[in-house]
Design an enzyme around this catalytic site. Structure first.
Site, PDB file in Angstrom:
ATOM      1  N   ARG A  32       0.811  -1.214   0.000  1.00 20.12           N
ATOM      2  CA  ARG A  32       0.000   0.000   0.000  1.00 20.12           C
ATOM      3  C   ARG A  32       0.848   1.270   0.000  1.00 20.12           C
ATOM      4  O   ARG A  32       0.454   2.275  -0.603  1.00 20.12           O
ATOM      5  CB  ARG A  32      -0.914   0.016   1.235  1.00 20.12           C
ATOM      6  CG  ARG A  32      -1.923  -1.129   1.279  1.00 20.12           C
ATOM      7  CD  ARG A  32      -3.019  -0.942   0.235  1.00 20.12           C
ATOM      8  NE  ARG A  32      -3.932  -2.067   0.232  1.00 20.12           N
ATOM      9  CZ  ARG A  32      -5.002  -2.177   1.026  1.00 20.12           C
ATOM     10  NH1 ARG A  32      -5.261  -1.207   1.890  1.00 20.12           N
ATOM     11  NH2 ARG A  32      -5.786  -3.220   0.942  1.00 20.12           N
ATOM     12  N   ASP A 140     -16.892  11.643   2.682  1.00 21.20           N
ATOM     13  CA  ASP A 140     -15.892  10.593   2.875  1.00 21.20           C
ATOM     14  C   ASP A 140     -14.573  11.276   3.194  1.00 21.20           C
ATOM     15  O   ASP A 140     -14.356  12.439   2.823  1.00 21.20           O
ATOM     16  CB  ASP A 140     -15.753   9.713   1.637  1.00 21.20           C
ATOM     17  CG  ASP A 140     -15.093   8.370   1.959  1.00 21.20           C
ATOM     18  OD1 ASP A 140     -15.819   7.385   2.194  1.00 21.20           O
ATOM     19  OD2 ASP A 140     -13.841   8.315   1.989  1.00 21.20           O
TER      20      ASP A 140
END
Length: 322
Positions: A32, A140
């Site tokens: 990631r 978000d």
């Protein structure tokens, strides 16, 4: 990565987003975060964490938080919340409000499938909503997913995941291998980047809040704090919808479960009336039917039963977060 670096990253994610990275997720870090490190001209995860320790580069901090977020969402995911919305919430609002604006907050909107599912359901029932008008705010923490939501483009795989074929044909236009949701549906949703750790005061009051499948990834103190603050953002007869694995029990008395309505909670200040009220009729489709007449690869049994009343969902953090 050293144990000290991993501990720092855990603390960093919790501080910046409230999300918890468990002790067994080291294997995710390199996949990631190495692309983020390389883009920043750094040679290793250790170098990246060293930069984070300085707390000077807000762009890098944001990139790390977003990189550790996996966004899992699809149209009409889990029909129960939308059944609650049409069978319980809308009749209550029609009875108590008569007319005026109803504000809805989708508090972890990811790539937009939940708020757009809600918008399509409202559009399908427009003639039955009386004098009510609806405003949907979708937020978000990730700007990246919000940009996709605003554009409204989805792959064939994404529209296969739970979207009834008649709604695909009615509200989407095909562009090559992508499908774009209609401008009239996009116009029903306002998107805003927002961190649930921030004050809610500037957002205003909401009659209905969808905060599904995100609280489970916070620690108990953060869950309690968020739910307490949510209750202050709604009127006495406001409604909160949580995910199937989420509950207010043991966390707050600000909300009370609506009897017989799993995942639906009324503001405890008003003890919202949950008696049976005539529901709004809505089209249903056959079990197993979805866009292109196929079940989505990897879809859950719930997702394989698409309905106009299924819900979308959220962002998730491995070992942590919706």
């Amino acid at each position: 990565m050293t144990p000290q670096d991993y501990a720092f990253l855990q603390g960093f994610l919790k501080e910046k987003s409230g999300l918890v990275l468990s002790n067994d997720k080291q294997y995710l870090i390199e996949s990631r975060l190495m692309p983020i490190a390389r883009k920043a001209g750094l040679q290793s995860i250790g170098d990246l964490i060293g930069k984070l320790r300085g707390f000077g580069d807000r762009t890098l901090q944001t990139a790390v938080v977003e990189a550790m977020t996996t966004n899992e969402s699809f149209f009409f995911r889990d029909k129960t919340p939308f059944e609650h919305f049409t069978d319980t919430i809308i009749p209550h609002l029609l009875e108590t409000r008569k007319r005026g604006r109803v504000r809805i907050w989708c508090a972890a909107a990811s790539t937009g499938q939940e708020p757009y599912s809600l918008a399509m359901s409202l559009k399908e029932n427009a003639s039955k909503l009386g004098g009510l008008s609806f405003e949907i705010l979708a937020t978000d923490i990730s700007n990246e997913v919000l940009d996709k939501a605003k554009a409204g483009f989805y792959s064939q795989f994404e529209v296969q995941r739970g979207l009834p074929v008649q709604l695909l044909l009615k509200y989407f236009t095909q562009h090559g291998e992508m499908w774009q949701i209609a401008p009239e549906i996009r116009a029903m949703v306002t998107y805003k980047q927002f961190n649930l750790l921030e004050s809610f005061a500037a957002l205003g009051q909401f009659d209905v809040i969808f905060c599904r499948n995100v609280l489970i990834y916070f620690d108990q103190a953060t869950k309690t704090d968020i739910m307490q603050r949510l209750s202050k953002q709604m009127p006495d007869d406001g409604y909160l919808l949580l995910g199937a694995a989420e509950t207010v029990v043991g966390l707050t008395t600000a909300f009370q479960a609506v009897p017989g309505k799993r995942g639906l909670y009324g503001n405890a200040r008003g003890a919202a009336d949950t008696k049976a009220t005539p529901s709004i009729a809505t089209p249903r489709i056959a079990v197993g039917e979805s866009a292109f007449g196929a079940r989505a690869l990897g879809a859950s049994p719930t997702a394989a039963k698409p309905s106009v009343f299924a819900s979308s969902r959220l962002s998730t953090i491995p070992g942590g977060r919706k």
